[in-house]
Design a protein around this motif. Structure first.
Motif, short mmCIF file in Angstrom:
data_model
loop_
_atom_site.label_atom_id
_atom_site.label_comp_id
_atom_site.label_asym_id
_atom_site.label_seq_id
_atom_site.Cartn_x
_atom_site.Cartn_y
_atom_site.Cartn_z
N MET A 190 -2.67 5.89 4.65
CA MET A 190 -3.66 6.01 6.02
C MET A 190 -2.26 5.13 6.06
SD MET A 190 -6.16 2.79 5.44
CE MET A 190 -5.73 1.69 4.09
N THR A 191 -1.76 4.84 8.05
CA THR A 191 -1.05 4.18 8.33
C THR A 191 -0.33 3.29 8.43
OG1 THR A 191 -2.13 3.59 10.34
CG2 THR A 191 -1.44 6.68 10.41
N VAL B 227 -3.21 0.25 7.65
CA VAL B 227 -2.85 -0.77 6.68
C VAL B 227 -2.90 -2.23 7.00
CG1 VAL B 227 -1.05 -1.40 4.64
CG2 VAL B 227 -1.79 0.61 4.99
N LEU B 228 -1.86 -2.38 8.06
CA LEU B 228 -1.89 -4.48 8.56
C LEU B 228 -2.78 -4.32 9.00
CD1 LEU B 228 2.12 -3.80 9.73
CD2 LEU B 228 0.80 -4.88 7.28
N GLN C 171 -0.88 -4.94 3.35
CA GLN C 171 0.24 -5.30 3.28
C GLN C 171 1.17 -3.78 2.81
OE1 GLN C 171 1.88 -8.72 1.45
NE2 GLN C 171 0.49 -8.59 0.12
N TRP C 172 2.40 -3.75 3.64
CA TRP C 172 3.18 -2.64 3.92
C TRP C 172 4.66 -3.40 3.80
CZ3 TRP C 172 1.01 2.13 4.94
CH2 TRP C 172 2.44 3.05 5.56
N GLU C 173 5.27 -1.68 3.09
CA GLU C 173 7.07 -2.59 2.56
C GLU C 173 7.89 -1.50 3.12
OE1 GLU C 173 9.81 -3.72 1.44
OE2 GLU C 173 8.42 -4.24 -0.53
N ASP C 174 8.16 -2.35 3.99
CA ASP C 174 9.43 -1.41 5.05
C ASP C 174 10.55 -0.83 4.84
OD1 ASP C 174 7.62 -1.89 7.75
OD2 ASP C 174 8.10 -4.01 7.70
N ASN C 175 10.99 -1.82 2.90
CA ASN C 175 12.09 -1.00 2.69
C ASN C 175 11.84 -0.37 1.26
OD1 ASN C 175 13.95 -2.44 4.61
ND2 ASN C 175 12.22 -4.26 3.41
N LEU C 176 11.53 0.89 1.34
CA LEU C 176 11.54 1.63 0.75
C LEU C 176 12.66 2.24 0.06
CD1 LEU C 176 8.20 4.10 1.44
CD2 LEU C 176 8.43 2.23 0.19
N TYR D 229 1.01 -1.10 0.17
CA TYR D 229 -0.22 -0.42 -0.20
C TYR D 229 0.94 1.29 0.29
CZ TYR D 229 -4.51 2.74 0.68
OH TYR D 229 -5.34 4.24 0.60
N ASN D 230 1.72 1.90 0.60
CA ASN D 230 2.97 2.39 0.71
C ASN D 230 3.85 2.65 -0.09
OD1 ASN D 230 4.33 0.45 1.38
ND2 ASN D 230 5.56 1.89 3.01
#
Length: 561
Positions: A431-432, A436-437, A442-447, A420-421
């Motif tokens: 959204m934070t 999202v979680l 899903q959220w990507e921590d390694n942009l 999502y991010n």
């Protein structure tokens, strides 16, 4: 027939808010033989947003040729990703991952397994030269870090640039033949202008807002067929030239002051028509042009009998479309699809006929539940069938999906191949991570991006472009807004020198965010005309809290024209 033809109120399964399905909507769903939606229009669009990584780019090896490839899929995504050359080649067969449908298991669960096996296209970028760093684009030459660009040349750090534009940097929504533009938004057929919004048929305009047929104007608003207007005061040509000589546009410090003045002018002086809508019949929304019966439509050209459209060109008889068009008809719940007919619930599919629930399928017809099929026909889950067997099996699967509540809905966000991010959803409906979680998305921590690697501080960057030596091409800078590192390319520096523009102090993403915030939102609010004495009410694309002046058509035309 399986649906009522009267308007009906529903409660959204995602946000729990009430929404209405009109009799007109029911007629469309009946025509294409799909059940009515269970999510409200806003949540349906958010679901499509969650599948669109437009501008977050990574590098990872092509899973076929092993070459380092620019892609929208981060290295930690569990998919096979092929560079575009390999994906379009004959070195692999989409049918090799074909499988039977298991009637004891949910459709989306099986579709996810197929996604993990079928190779994905690294980028959606067709027929382009020297344009590796671009996505959702085609027919370009020398396009860099730009998105949704078609038929462009020498375009950098821009988005939604269409129809033969060239030499544009940091621009958004340039719809036709823009040239030598910098930081321009929502403009058409304009030349050598900077920091301007809503230009049409203009040239040499700087820090201007809502101009048509104008040239040589500075820090002015709401002009028609004017020349040599300086801070909304009409001057002679000689007076205007003298005034412009007094402003050192090569200086970053001067430019920063002008940017603040421009923002104040837009908020306190400029007059806005309640929506941007031209040459339309019976249409609601904003940024609609040459359309008929286009409702709840945003950024639409040549739409007819369409509804819930977010970015489209040449659409007919279609609902719930996000960035699709060019002769698209009888379509529903699509994202990123072009030249399609009678297609529903598809993602990134071009040049197709009669396909449903497909992902990244091209030049095909009569597909159901397929991934990465090229030139296919009568296939289900990438497996080939005879026409007769295909039609029978397809209907059986649809009946099964109806019983599980899967049929009639776009792909769930939790199975999107991007997180999502990384997507446009994080801009339009942010959204934070926790939110999202909590939804199971899903959220990507390694942009992508580096921090703390700058070799020149912002304070030590030259104020004037005339003082920038070629050696600065080797330097690394830090964005003054987000601290992310960025650099300047050779073509970019040449553009700044040519147009007398100081080096930017913000990274490309933060520059994009500034333009994004200036562009009216894809939403309508209740509003009323702000001209004294007028009581007209309307739906407007300008949020009441924005503080800008919004007029009805009548009052706007009296003041501007």
């Amino acid at each position: 027939m399986f649906m009522d033809t009267k308007a009906e109120n529903k409660t959204c399964k995602n946000c729990s808010k009430d929404f209405t399905i009109s009799a007109e909507d029911f007629s469309f769903y009946e025509k294409i033989k799909v059940p009515p939606p269970t999510w409200c229009p806003t949540c349906r669009q958010q679901r499509r947003y969650s599948w669109r990584n437009e501008r977050t780019l990574y590098r990872r090896p092509c899973d076929l040729c092993q070459k380092s490839t620019v892609t929208i899929y981060s290295p930690n995504k569990p998919f096979k990703v092929y560079c575009n050359l390999c994906w379009w080649s004959d070195k692999w067969d989409p049918a090799s991952v074909g499988r039977d449908f298991d009637f004891t298991r949910p459709f989306f669960e099986q579709f996810r397994e197929l996604q993990l096996e079928a190779p994905r296209m690294a980028l959606l970028n067709k027929n382009s030269t020297n344009s590796e760093y671009t996505n959702h684009s085609g027919n370009n030459k020398n396009v860099f870090l730009s998105f949704c660009v078609f038929d462009g040349e020498n375009i950098m750090h821009s988005n939604w640039v269409m129809k033969n534009s060239r030499e544009c940097l940091d621009c958004s929504f340039i719809n036709e033949k823009g040239e030598r533009l910098y930081e321009c938004i929502d403009s058409k057929t304009s030349y050598q202008s900077q920091y301007s919004v809503f230009l049409k048929d203009c040239s040499s305009c700087l820090y201007t807002y809502d101009l048509r047929g104008c040239n040589d104007c500075f820090m002015s608003t709401n002009l028609r067929n004017k020349s040599y207007v300086f801070r909304n005061v009409q001057l002679t040509r000689e007076e205007y030239k003298e005034k412009m000589k007094e402003i050192d546009l090569s200086s970053f410090e001067i430019r920063e002051a002008l940017n603040k003045e421009f923002e104040e002018m837009v908020k306190n002086v400029a007059i806005n028509r309640y929506v941007i809508s031209e040459r339309n019949v019976n249409s609601t929304g904003s940024f609609i042009f040459d359309s008929k019966n286009a409702n709840q439509a945003f950024e639409v050209d040549q739409g007819e009998n369409v509804k819930y459209i977010y970015g489209g060109v040449d659409l007919k008889e279609s609902y719930d479309i996000y960035h699709a068009g060019y002769n698209t008809e009888l379509c529903y719940e699509l994202h990123g699809c072009t030249r399609t007919s009678n297609c529903q619930f598809c993602h990134l599919c071009y040049d197709n006929l009669n396909i449903s629930y497909c992902d990244t399928c091209q030049n095909s017809q009569n597909l159901f539940g397929c991934v990465s099929v090229k030139k296919g026909e009568y296939m289900i889950f990438n497996k080939k069938y005879s026409k007769e067997d295909y039609l029978v099996l397809k209907e059986r699967i649809i009946e099964r999906m109806k019983s599980t509540g899967e049929y009639g809905e776009f792909f769930p966000p939790e199975m999107a191949p991007v997180y999502y991010n990384e997507t446009q959803g994080n801009l339009y409906l942010p959204m934070t991570k926790e939110e999202v979680l909590a939804k199971g998305w899903q959220w990507e921590d390694n942009l992508p991006g580096t921090f703390g690697k700058e070799t020149v501080s912002t304070a030590n960057m030259p104020d004037k472009i005339t003082d920038v030596a070629d050696s600065y091409l080797k330097e690394v800078f830090a964005c003054m807004s987000c601290s992310k590192n960025y650099n300047i390319s050779q073509n970019e520096l040449l553009f700044y020198r040519k147009e007398n523009i100081p080096l930017p102090r913000k990274c490309p993403n933060c520059r994009y965010k500034r333009r994004f915030d200036l562009h009216p939102k894809r939403q309508l609010w209740d509003g009323s005309c702000m001209k004294e004495g007028c009581k007209n009410e309307f739906k407007t694309c300008y949020q009441p809290s924005s503080g800008v002046k919004v007029y009805c058509d009548k009052c706007y035309n009296e003041v501007v024209y």
